[in-house]
Enzyme design. Structure first.
Site, mmCIF file in Angstrom:
data_model
loop_
_atom_site.group_PDB
_atom_site.id
_atom_site.type_symbol
_atom_site.label_atom_id
_atom_site.label_comp_id
_atom_site.label_asym_id
_atom_site.label_seq_id
_atom_site.Cartn_x
_atom_site.Cartn_y
_atom_site.Cartn_z
ATOM 1 N N THR A 137 1.021 -0.237 -3.589
ATOM 2 C CA THR A 137 0.434 0.176 -2.310
ATOM 3 C C THR A 137 1.467 0.558 -1.247
ATOM 4 O OG1 THR A 137 0.398 -2.152 -1.612
ATOM 5 C CG2 THR A 137 -1.580 -1.295 -2.701
ATOM 6 N N GLU A 138 2.714 0.668 -1.626
ATOM 7 C CA GLU A 138 3.773 0.878 -0.646
ATOM 8 C C GLU A 138 3.544 2.092 0.262
ATOM 9 O OE1 GLU A 138 5.823 -1.523 -3.907
ATOM 10 O OE2 GLU A 138 4.186 -0.080 -3.726
ATOM 11 N N VAL A 139 3.026 3.190 -0.315
ATOM 12 C CA VAL A 139 2.864 4.407 0.505
ATOM 13 C C VAL A 139 1.903 4.188 1.668
ATOM 14 C CG1 VAL A 139 3.466 6.067 -1.295
ATOM 15 C CG2 VAL A 139 1.087 5.282 -1.079
ATOM 16 N N LEU A 141 1.910 1.798 3.603
ATOM 17 C CA LEU A 141 2.666 1.176 4.691
ATOM 18 C C LEU A 141 3.816 2.071 5.156
ATOM 19 C CD1 LEU A 141 2.962 -2.500 3.380
ATOM 20 C CD2 LEU A 141 1.402 -1.633 5.121
#
Length: 261
Positions: A137-139, A141
């Site tokens: 889910t990094e993208v 953030l």
């Protein structure tokens, strides 16, 4: 059970070592203390000749929610050197999981998100409860799953990796199984039990064969066909001279269980 640190609990089960992330109130978020503790446990385990396999799980209802966002926020004002050291800490843990001599089975309940998904991706086998969710889910953030991506690309095809990394969405255990991220889906609450059973099955095999197979699995993806075959011929020839092969063949012919050194 022995408690090696507050952040990671270690429990010996014969030739299997269970390592449990132990920050349940923080959803087992990966801060410096947890990663350092996990790194120390992995190094000690890989150096223990009496161990054959590891199981990695999380205390509470979540495997790991990924990076501790409060700690990450604090690093925004830190030096580039401090940020690089923090990044290297995660990379070294994932490398130990992926390339160390001992196989690792992940037991995932609840969520495995971002760096938590990376931990699972670096393990040999993943067992997940049917209600588990996995996501890179990094993208979402404004972050990049740079370190985790190295291991995700070795787990699944490029199209699946692109979908997971670019959408940042959470997927179900069933969908993760379809993609090849998970080996088995079990009823909720049974992932650790099943992972321990798989680890015990693995632990019955030759330590020499296990560590050599792990080494080959780590190195072969980076080799071309000719280089890979040369490497494989050398390993094949060397393995024939080991005491474990002699014992394994003798045990098979004599219809008994092998007695590994």
């Amino acid at each position: 059970m022995t408690q090696s640190s507050q952040a990671v609990l270690a429990e010996r089960r014969g030739a299997v070592l269970l390592l449990r992330l132990n920050r349940p109130q923080q959803r087992n978020a990966l801060d410096a203390d947890l990663l350092s503790a996990l790194h120390a446990e992995l190094e000690a385990a890989h150096a223990d000749a009496s161990l054959r396999c590891l199981v990695l799980s999380g205390a509470g209802k979540v495997f790991s929610a990924g990076a501790d966002l409060k700690a990450l926020q604090g690093l925004q004002t830190a030096s580039s050197e401090a940020n690089k050291a923090d990044s290297r800490r995660l990379a070294e843990v994932l490398h130990l999981l992926y390339s160390g001599p001992l196989p690792v089975v992940a037991a995932v309940e609840g969520a495995a998100v971002a760096g938590g998904a990376g931990l699972a991706s670096a393990c040999d086998l993943v067992v997940a409860g049917e209600g588990a969710r996995i996501g890179y889910t990094e993208v979402r953030l404004g972050f990049v799953a740079a370190i985790v991506m190295v291991f995700l690309l070795r787990c699944v095809g490029e199209k699946h990796a692109r979908e997971l990394l670019l959408t940042g969405r959470l997927i179900s255990a069933v969908e993760a199984h379809r993609m090849g991220l998970i080996n088995e889906v079990v009823p909720d609450g049974q992932a650790e039990t099943r992972a321990l059973a798989l680890a015990a099955e693995i632990a019955g095999n030759s330590a020499t064969a296990l560590s050599t197979t792990r080494e080959m699995l780590s190195l072969l993806p980076g080799m071309g066909l000719e280089e890979g075959l040369r490497y494989a011929v050398g390993v094949n020839a060397w393995t024939r001279t080991t005491s474990d092969l002699k014992e394994g063949v003798a045990a098979f012919l004599e219809k008994r269980e092998p007695q590994w050194r």
